[in-house]
Design a protein around this motif. Structure first.
Motif, PDB file in Angstrom:
ATOM      1  N   ASP A  57       0.836  -1.213   0.000  1.00 22.94           N
ATOM      2  CA  ASP A  57       0.000   0.000   0.000  1.00 22.94           C
ATOM      3  C   ASP A  57       0.866   1.258   0.000  1.00 22.94           C
ATOM      4  OD1 ASP A  57      -2.299  -1.535  -0.001  1.00 22.94           O
ATOM      5  OD2 ASP A  57      -2.683  -1.281   2.154  1.00 22.94           O
ATOM      6  N   TYR A  58       1.946   1.230   0.788  1.00 23.65           N
ATOM      7  CA  TYR A  58       2.870   2.370   0.828  1.00 23.65           C
ATOM      8  C   TYR A  58       3.490   2.612  -0.551  1.00 23.65           C
ATOM      9  CZ  TYR A  58       7.157   4.979   1.597  1.00 23.65           C
ATOM     10  OH  TYR A  58       8.163   5.896   1.494  1.00 23.65           O
ATOM     11  N   GLN A  59       3.932   1.536  -1.201  1.00 22.60           N
ATOM     12  CA  GLN A  59       4.511   1.673  -2.539  1.00 22.60           C
ATOM     13  C   GLN A  59       3.501   2.279  -3.509  1.00 22.60           C
ATOM     14  OE1 GLN A  59       7.791   1.195  -3.080  1.00 22.60           O
ATOM     15  NE2 GLN A  59       7.818   0.738  -0.910  1.00 22.60           N
ATOM     16  N   SER A  60       2.266   1.858  -3.387  1.00 18.99           N
ATOM     17  CA  SER A  60       1.205   2.399  -4.234  1.00 18.99           C
ATOM     18  C   SER A  60       1.009   3.890  -3.963  1.00 18.99           C
ATOM     19  CB  SER A  60      -0.095   1.637  -3.984  1.00 18.99           C
ATOM     20  OG  SER A  60      -1.154   2.189  -4.707  1.00 18.99           O
ATOM     21  N   SER A  61       1.058   4.275  -2.698  1.00 23.14           N
ATOM     22  CA  SER A  61       0.913   5.693  -2.338  1.00 23.14           C
ATOM     23  C   SER A  61       2.039   6.536  -2.921  1.00 23.14           C
ATOM     24  CB  SER A  61       0.898   5.865  -0.817  1.00 23.14           C
ATOM     25  OG  SER A  61      -0.237   5.280  -0.266  1.00 23.14           O
ATOM     26  N   VAL A  62       3.258   6.022  -2.846  1.00 24.34           N
ATOM     27  CA  VAL A  62       4.403   6.742  -3.418  1.00 24.34           C
ATOM     28  C   VAL A  62       4.222   6.884  -4.927  1.00 24.34           C
ATOM     29  CG1 VAL A  62       6.890   6.638  -3.867  1.00 24.34           C
ATOM     30  CG2 VAL A  62       6.011   6.136  -1.584  1.00 24.34           C
ATOM     31  N   ASP A  63       3.805   5.813  -5.590  1.00 21.94           N
ATOM     32  CA  ASP A  63       3.577   5.871  -7.038  1.00 21.94           C
ATOM     33  C   ASP A  63       2.491   6.891  -7.385  1.00 21.94           C
ATOM     34  OD1 ASP A  63       5.540   4.022  -7.565  1.00 21.94           O
ATOM     35  OD2 ASP A  63       4.162   2.326  -7.703  1.00 21.94           O
ATOM     36  N   GLN A  64       1.417   6.916  -6.590  1.00 16.17           N
ATOM     37  CA  GLN A  64       0.357   7.905  -6.829  1.00 16.17           C
ATOM     38  C   GLN A  64       0.892   9.322  -6.662  1.00 16.17           C
ATOM     39  OE1 GLN A  64      -2.965   6.944  -4.305  1.00 16.17           O
ATOM     40  NE2 GLN A  64      -3.419   5.059  -5.406  1.00 16.17           N
ATOM     41  N   TYR A  65       1.736   9.518  -5.656  1.00 11.32           N
ATOM     42  CA  TYR A  65       2.333  10.837  -5.440  1.00 11.32           C
ATOM     43  C   TYR A  65       3.190  11.251  -6.636  1.00 11.32           C
ATOM     44  CZ  TYR A  65       5.503  14.390  -3.640  1.00 11.32           C
ATOM     45  OH  TYR A  65       6.247  15.521  -3.490  1.00 11.32           O
ATOM     46  N   LEU A  66       3.991  10.309  -7.142  1.00  4.95           N
ATOM     47  CA  LEU A  66       4.853  10.611  -8.281  1.00  4.95           C
ATOM     48  C   LEU A  66       4.049  10.941  -9.536  1.00  4.95           C
ATOM     49  CD1 LEU A  66       7.630   7.899  -7.858  1.00  4.95           C
ATOM     50  CD2 LEU A  66       7.760  10.328  -7.288  1.00  4.95           C
ATOM     51  N   LYS A  67       2.826  10.449  -9.618  1.00  8.04           N
ATOM     52  CA  LYS A  67       1.963  10.714 -10.770  1.00  8.04           C
ATOM     53  C   LYS A  67       1.010  11.871 -10.541  1.00  8.04           C
ATOM     54  CE  LYS A  67       2.161   5.898 -12.140  1.00  8.04           C
ATOM     55  NZ  LYS A  67       1.473   4.605 -12.112  1.00  8.04           N
ATOM     56  N   SER A  68       1.046  12.468  -9.349  1.00 10.09           N
ATOM     57  CA  SER A  68       0.133  13.569  -9.038  1.00 10.09           C
ATOM     58  C   SER A  68       0.466  14.798  -9.882  1.00 10.09           C
ATOM     59  CB  SER A  68       0.208  13.935  -7.548  1.00 10.09           C
ATOM     60  OG  SER A  68       1.446  14.557  -7.239  1.00 10.09           O
ATOM     61  N   LYS A  69      -0.546  15.599 -10.159  1.00 13.72           N
ATOM     62  CA  LYS A  69      -0.327  16.782 -10.998  1.00 13.72           C
ATOM     63  C   LYS A  69       0.654  17.759 -10.343  1.00 13.72           C
ATOM     64  CE  LYS A  69      -4.290  19.426  -9.398  1.00 13.72           C
ATOM     65  NZ  LYS A  69      -5.487  20.150  -9.717  1.00 13.72           N
ATOM     66  N   GLU A  70       0.650  17.817  -9.021  1.00 11.47           N
ATOM     67  CA  GLU A  70       1.558  18.741  -8.337  1.00 11.47           C
ATOM     68  C   GLU A  70       3.014  18.297  -8.469  1.00 11.47           C
ATOM     69  OE1 GLU A  70      -2.493  18.999  -6.585  1.00 11.47           O
ATOM     70  OE2 GLU A  70      -1.140  17.329  -6.977  1.00 11.47           O
ATOM     71  N   PHE A  71       3.261  16.988  -8.318  1.00  8.96           N
ATOM     72  CA  PHE A  71       4.634  16.504  -8.460  1.00  8.96           C
ATOM     73  C   PHE A  71       5.103  16.656  -9.899  1.00  8.96           C
ATOM     74  CE2 PHE A  71       8.064  13.404  -8.832  1.00  8.96           C
ATOM     75  CZ  PHE A  71       8.836  13.760  -7.744  1.00  8.96           C
ATOM     76  N   LEU A  72       4.216  16.368 -10.843  1.00  7.90           N
ATOM     77  CA  LEU A  72       4.564  16.541 -12.257  1.00  7.90           C
ATOM     78  C   LEU A  72       4.832  18.016 -12.565  1.00  7.90           C
ATOM     79  CD1 LEU A  72       2.063  14.030 -13.881  1.00  7.90           C
ATOM     80  CD2 LEU A  72       4.523  13.727 -13.493  1.00  7.90           C
ATOM     81  N   GLN A  73       4.077  18.904 -11.938  1.00  3.95           N
ATOM     82  CA  GLN A  73       4.318  20.346 -12.105  1.00  3.95           C
ATOM     83  C   GLN A  73       5.708  20.696 -11.576  1.00  3.95           C
ATOM     84  OE1 GLN A  73       1.404  22.882 -10.227  1.00  3.95           O
ATOM     85  NE2 GLN A  73       2.758  24.650 -10.275  1.00  3.95           N
ATOM     86  N   LEU A  74       6.066  20.131 -10.433  1.00  2.00           N
ATOM     87  CA  LEU A  74       7.396  20.374  -9.861  1.00  2.00           C
ATOM     88  C   LEU A  74       8.481  19.924 -10.834  1.00  2.00           C
ATOM     89  CD1 LEU A  74       9.312  21.081  -7.496  1.00  2.00           C
ATOM     90  CD2 LEU A  74       8.866  18.785  -6.607  1.00  2.00           C
TER      91      LEU A  74
END
Length: 137
Positions: free
Chosen positions: A109-126
């Motif tokens: 679940d943690y790995q999935s959360s990290v992957d979701q974060y990496l795909k989030s629009k805010e991280f992609l904006q960064l």
């Protein structure tokens, strides 16, 4: 009179310094995410150094359909976890109990959360902001 510092110039310098600090924080945030979670030379589960080019580790994972960069031992444990979820698994490994299954589930679940974060629009904006700025000298 020649020693008078323009407020406009001083404000501009302060803004430049702040922009440099913000960029540095952004770079550190991105670096930490990728160094800590996506190092190709360590097992994602236990942190043991993994050499993907030798001992067939990459081929081993591919053959067994293991989606993470694990060492051989963690690959075996992951496969047993999957088998346990299906009601099977190695019964000789009595320590693979409900708490062990719960720990693996939470890790996934943690790995999935990290992957979701990496795909989030805010991280992609960064990432896009960092691509657009020229490297510092």
């Amino acid at each position: 009179m020649a020693n008078i510092i323009s407020f406009k110039d001083k404000k501009g310098l302060a803004q430049e310094k702040e922009a440099v600090l913000i960029k540095k924080r952004k770079v550190l945030a991105v670096r930490k995410v990728f160094q800590c979670t996506h190092c190709a030379f360590k097992c994602e589960k236990c942190g043991t150094q993994v050499d993907g080019n030798s001992s067939g580790n990459t081929e081993y994972r591919r053959k067994l359909n293991v989606p993470y960069n694990f060492c051989e031992e963690c690959s075996d444990e992951y496969l047993d976890y999957i088998e346990r979820l299906k009601g099977a698994g190695d019964q000789d490994c009595y320590w693979h109990n409900e708490a062990w299954i719960d720990a693996w589930g939470k890790w996934i679940d943690y790995q999935s959360s990290v992957d979701q974060y990496l795909k989030s629009k805010e991280f992609l904006q960064l990432l896009n902001e960092l691509k657009q700025t020229r490297p510092e000298k």
